[in-house]
Design a protein around this motif. Structure first.
Motif, PDB file in Angstrom:
ATOM      1  N   TYR A   1      47.534  77.040  39.368  1.00 48.50           N
ATOM      2  CA  TYR A   1      46.876  77.623  38.263  1.00 48.50           C
ATOM      3  C   TYR A   1      46.841  78.962  37.360  1.00 48.50           C
ATOM      4  O   TYR A   1      47.880  78.961  36.819  1.00 48.50           O
ATOM      5  CB  TYR A   1      45.261  77.848  38.829  1.00 48.50           C
ATOM      6  N   THR A   2      47.467  79.950  38.790  1.00 45.04           N
ATOM      7  CA  THR A   2      48.027  81.161  38.005  1.00 45.04           C
ATOM      8  C   THR A   2      49.349  80.815  38.267  1.00 45.04           C
ATOM      9  O   THR A   2      49.862  82.239  37.143  1.00 45.04           O
ATOM     10  CB  THR A   2      47.214  82.462  38.534  1.00 45.04           C
ATOM     11  N   ALA A   3      50.276  80.347  39.155  1.00 43.89           N
ATOM     12  CA  ALA A   3      51.514  80.208  38.931  1.00 43.89           C
ATOM     13  C   ALA A   3      52.039  79.465  37.332  1.00 43.89           C
ATOM     14  O   ALA A   3      52.746  80.240  36.951  1.00 43.89           O
ATOM     15  CB  ALA A   3      52.211  79.672  40.100  1.00 43.89           C
ATOM     16  N   LEU A   4      51.358  78.039  37.012  1.00 47.16           N
ATOM     17  CA  LEU A   4      51.893  77.299  35.554  1.00 47.16           C
ATOM     18  C   LEU A   4      51.782  78.601  35.360  1.00 47.16           C
ATOM     19  O   LEU A   4      52.132  78.272  33.669  1.00 47.16           O
ATOM     20  CB  LEU A   4      50.421  76.632  36.047  1.00 47.16           C
ATOM     21  N   LEU A   5      50.278  79.577  35.043  1.00 47.28           N
ATOM     22  CA  LEU A   5      49.990  80.046  33.714  1.00 47.28           C
ATOM     23  C   LEU A   5      51.266  81.494  33.381  1.00 47.28           C
ATOM     24  O   LEU A   5      51.508  81.417  32.608  1.00 47.28           O
ATOM     25  CB  LEU A   5      48.505  80.644  33.599  1.00 47.28           C
ATOM     26  N   SER A   6      51.307  81.364  34.371  1.00 45.81           N
ATOM     27  CA  SER A   6      52.533  82.947  34.189  1.00 45.81           C
ATOM     28  C   SER A   6      53.432  82.347  33.902  1.00 45.81           C
ATOM     29  O   SER A   6      54.662  83.068  32.615  1.00 45.81           O
ATOM     30  CB  SER A   6      52.551  83.379  35.754  1.00 45.81           C
ATOM     31  N   LEU A   7      53.799  81.052  34.136  1.00 46.79           N
ATOM     32  CA  LEU A   7      55.341  80.490  34.009  1.00 46.79           C
ATOM     33  C   LEU A   7      55.376  79.910  32.509  1.00 46.79           C
ATOM     34  O   LEU A   7      56.228  80.115  31.717  1.00 46.79           O
ATOM     35  CB  LEU A   7      56.080  79.378  34.581  1.00 46.79           C
ATOM     36  N   ALA A   8      54.072  80.012  31.824  1.00 45.64           N
ATOM     37  CA  ALA A   8      53.851  79.940  30.293  1.00 45.64           C
ATOM     38  C   ALA A   8      54.026  80.736  29.424  1.00 45.64           C
ATOM     39  O   ALA A   8      54.769  80.872  28.451  1.00 45.64           O
ATOM     40  CB  ALA A   8      52.547  79.385  30.305  1.00 45.64           C
ATOM     41  N   ILE A   9      53.740  81.971  30.311  1.00 42.39           N
ATOM     42  CA  ILE A   9      53.223  83.558  29.466  1.00 42.39           C
ATOM     43  C   ILE A   9      55.249  83.853  29.469  1.00 42.39           C
ATOM     44  O   ILE A   9      55.317  84.185  28.362  1.00 42.39           O
ATOM     45  CB  ILE A   9      52.749  84.726  29.925  1.00 42.39           C
ATOM     46  N   LEU A  10      55.569  83.748  30.557  1.00 43.96           N
ATOM     47  CA  LEU A  10      57.065  83.700  29.728  1.00 43.96           C
ATOM     48  C   LEU A  10      57.562  82.580  29.858  1.00 43.96           C
ATOM     49  O   LEU A  10      59.183  82.737  29.059  1.00 43.96           O
ATOM     50  CB  LEU A  10      57.198  83.845  32.247  1.00 43.96           C
ATOM     51  N   ARG A  11      58.008  81.989  28.967  1.00 45.40           N
ATOM     52  CA  ARG A  11      58.078  80.186  28.631  1.00 45.40           C
ATOM     53  C   ARG A  11      59.296  79.827  29.211  1.00 45.40           C
ATOM     54  O   ARG A  11      60.408  79.697  28.544  1.00 45.40           O
ATOM     55  CB  ARG A  11      58.597  81.332  26.957  1.00 45.40           C
ATOM     56  N   ASP A  12      59.121  79.231  30.294  1.00 47.38           N
ATOM     57  CA  ASP A  12      59.932  78.569  30.856  1.00 47.38           C
ATOM     58  C   ASP A  12      59.897  76.897  30.750  1.00 47.38           C
ATOM     59  O   ASP A  12      58.791  76.775  30.193  1.00 47.38           O
ATOM     60  CB  ASP A  12      59.214  78.633  32.623  1.00 47.38           C
ATOM     61  N   ASP A  13      60.838  76.521  31.104  1.00 48.37           N
ATOM     62  CA  ASP A  13      60.577  75.039  30.155  1.00 48.37           C
ATOM     63  C   ASP A  13      59.937  74.342  31.426  1.00 48.37           C
ATOM     64  O   ASP A  13      60.014  72.950  31.042  1.00 48.37           O
ATOM     65  CB  ASP A  13      62.114  74.797  30.064  1.00 48.37           C
ATOM     66  N   PHE A  14      59.499  74.719  32.861  1.00 46.23           N
ATOM     67  CA  PHE A  14      59.502  73.842  33.394  1.00 46.23           C
ATOM     68  C   PHE A  14      59.957  73.099  33.907  1.00 46.23           C
ATOM     69  O   PHE A  14      59.269  71.593  34.650  1.00 46.23           O
ATOM     70  CB  PHE A  14      57.699  73.251  33.445  1.00 46.23           C
ATOM     71  N   SER A  15      61.242  72.748  34.411  1.00 44.17           N
ATOM     72  CA  SER A  15      61.863  71.732  33.876  1.00 44.17           C
ATOM     73  C   SER A  15      62.594  71.487  36.085  1.00 44.17           C
ATOM     74  O   SER A  15      62.713  70.822  36.181  1.00 44.17           O
ATOM     75  CB  SER A  15      64.058  71.999  33.560  1.00 44.17           C
ATOM     76  N   LYS A  16      61.915  72.793  36.894  1.00 45.29           N
ATOM     77  CA  LYS A  16      61.898  72.847  37.836  1.00 45.29           C
ATOM     78  C   LYS A  16      60.412  72.184  38.433  1.00 45.29           C
ATOM     79  O   LYS A  16      60.215  71.956  39.670  1.00 45.29           O
ATOM     80  CB  LYS A  16      61.937  74.064  39.021  1.00 45.29           C
ATOM     81  N   LEU A  17      59.539  72.020  38.024  1.00 41.53           N
ATOM     82  CA  LEU A  17      58.019  72.071  38.167  1.00 41.53           C
ATOM     83  C   LEU A  17      58.435  69.843  39.172  1.00 41.53           C
ATOM     84  O   LEU A  17      58.532  69.221  38.854  1.00 41.53           O
ATOM     85  CB  LEU A  17      56.858  71.983  37.051  1.00 41.53           C
ATOM     86  N   ASP A  18      57.474  70.611  39.806  1.00 43.69           N
ATOM     87  CA  ASP A  18      57.171  68.930  41.143  1.00 43.69           C
ATOM     88  C   ASP A  18      56.000  68.458  40.442  1.00 43.69           C
ATOM     89  O   ASP A  18      55.111  68.890  41.027  1.00 43.69           O
ATOM     90  CB  ASP A  18      56.955  68.899  42.363  1.00 43.69           C
ATOM     91  N   ARG A  19      55.711  67.370  39.562  1.00 38.66           N
ATOM     92  CA  ARG A  19      54.289  66.905  38.772  1.00 38.66           C
ATOM     93  C   ARG A  19      53.613  66.024  40.080  1.00 38.66           C
ATOM     94  O   ARG A  19      52.971  66.711  39.547  1.00 38.66           O
ATOM     95  CB  ARG A  19      54.666  66.703  37.222  1.00 38.66           C
ATOM     96  N   LYS A  20      54.589  65.254  40.308  1.00 39.69           N
ATOM     97  CA  LYS A  20      54.395  64.156  41.211  1.00 39.69           C
ATOM     98  C   LYS A  20      53.494  65.058  42.238  1.00 39.69           C
ATOM     99  O   LYS A  20      52.753  64.493  43.361  1.00 39.69           O
ATOM    100  CB  LYS A  20      55.536  63.180  41.320  1.00 39.69           C
ATOM    101  N   GLY A  21      54.339  65.560  43.198  1.00 40.92           N
ATOM    102  CA  GLY A  21      53.977  66.669  44.438  1.00 40.92           C
ATOM    103  C   GLY A  21      52.876  66.907  44.240  1.00 40.92           C
ATOM    104  O   GLY A  21      52.057  67.268  45.189  1.00 40.92           O
ATOM    105  N   ILE A  22      52.469  67.724  42.688  1.00 41.53           N
ATOM    106  CA  ILE A  22      51.308  69.087  42.537  1.00 41.53           C
ATOM    107  C   ILE A  22      50.197  67.846  42.646  1.00 41.53           C
ATOM    108  O   ILE A  22      49.212  67.592  43.129  1.00 41.53           O
ATOM    109  CB  ILE A  22      51.677  69.360  41.287  1.00 41.53           C
TER     110      ILE A  22
END
Length: 364
Positions: free
Chosen positions: A111-132
């Protein structure tokens, strides 16, 4: 420990500098939280985000390094994918991406990693959504609650809130049994009006926030519509209990007859905001209490005279963004509005809504 004697000013630059220093290295008295390093990173970045000083307190090269480090903590294994607290459990290769029974993803850290990456304006292209989604399913217990780790750990409303918020980030609730989870939340409701950490537990300000935010995040189901999750009588009792937690000091306590603590100013204040009762808070007394918790060199402590830390600094500023007090003529108090359900500024929440959902799920 010297605190600020001026009750009118918010030490914006001092608080930003405090969290900037903690991103580099923690004070010796706080190194025990290193195993939860991602959470500490979130509190520091969240403070800079609320103060609108992320770009002035860091270079783009540093922000890219932080993004890269966060992605290095995304690991995958038999339980799915998520973020581990830090690389402290990995003996040799800190950049490894495979989990083990001793180095699994953690709900709060995801949860906090996703918020931190959003604060840093990451594009989330590396996010494993199905794995989550598989990770969330592995964390849900038979009673509807969620454990911190897929193979154990704490199991209470805090973890459930993180699972609900991650599902909301993804805009995908298929990884959890929503009705069973709401049943669990309902069982945590206390006769006092708040929510306990577990069923039959004492009402706590933090878990009351977690319960209310979770109930407002989740979409309607056949069993539970928005009106059936919390009755009007329960809402009134909860508002009364939360308001009773504001003490004569101006701050909020987390349990009945306890001392005020800066973090509970957020947990109780944001809970009241979620219920549409934030205007009932004595905001002037609240901001005066938090100002007295400030350290003259930056950072906010749990109470006047205590040592500051990123956790209490962030949550103190977060409640001021949720319940803005009127300090006419003092620009230091002008803070961006907070999304109380996600615990992020509205700009960061908007970025997360645009980039985290599964628009690129086919690539994962």
């Amino acid at each position: 420990m010297q605190i600020v004697s001026n009750p009118a000013g918010l030490l914006r630059s001092g608080h930003a500098s405090h969290c900037r220093r903690c991103l580099i290295a923690l004070p010796s008295g706080q190194v025990e939280v290193d195993p939860s390093r991602i959470a500490v990173v979130f509190y520091c970045l969240g403070t800079l985000d609320i103060l609108n000083q992320l770009s002035t307190q860091s270079l783009e090269e540093e922000r890219e390094d932080w993004r890269q480090w966060l992605w290095e903590q995304q690991i995958s294994g038999k339980y799915g994918s998520g973020f581990r607290p830090s690389p402290y459990m990995t003996p040799e290769d800190f950049s490894g991406t495979s989990s083990s029974d001793y180095d699994n993803p953690h709900l709060v850290m995801t949860y906090t990693a996703l918020l931190s990456l959003a604060i840093l304006r990451d594009d989330f292209s590396k996010l494993d959504r199905k794995g989550i989604l598989r990770f969330l399913a592995a964390c849900q217990q038979e009673d509807g609650s969620f454990s911190a780790l897929p193979n154990g750990g704490e199991s209470d409303l805090r973890m459930l809130y993180c699972a609900f918020t991650i599902s909301s980030f993804l805009d995908d609730w298929s990884g959890i049994d929503v009705d069973r989870a709401i049943d669990y939340v309902r069982r945590c409701y206390s006769y006092e009006g708040g929510f306990g950490q577990t069923p039959n537990g004492e009402a706590l300000g933090g878990t009351t926030y977690c319960a209310l935010a979770a109930l407002h995040l989740v979409p309607d189901t056949e069993k539970y519509t928005s009106k059936e999750r919390l009755t009007s009588q329960e809402r009134a009792r909860t508002v009364r209990w939360l308001l009773q937690n504001q003490t004569s000091s101006g701050g909020f306590c987390g349990r009945t007859n306890k001392l005020a603590d800066a973090c509970y100013c957020f947990w109780c204040g944001a809970a009241l905001s979620i219920l549409g009762a934030g205007d009932l808070v004595d905001e002037s007394a609240l901001s005066d209490f938090l100002t007295r918790c400030q350290f003259k060199f930056g950072g906010i402590a749990k109470a006047p005279g205590e040592r500051p830390d990123p956790y209490h600094t962030y949550l103190s500023l977060a409640v001021l963004s949720t319940l803005p007090a009127d300090h006419a003529g003092d620009e230091s108090w002008n803070l961006p509005c907070l999304d109380a359900l996600w615990n992020a500024t509205e700009d960061t929440a908007a970025w997360a809504r645009q980039h985290i959902p599964a628009k690129q799920a086919s690539a994962n």
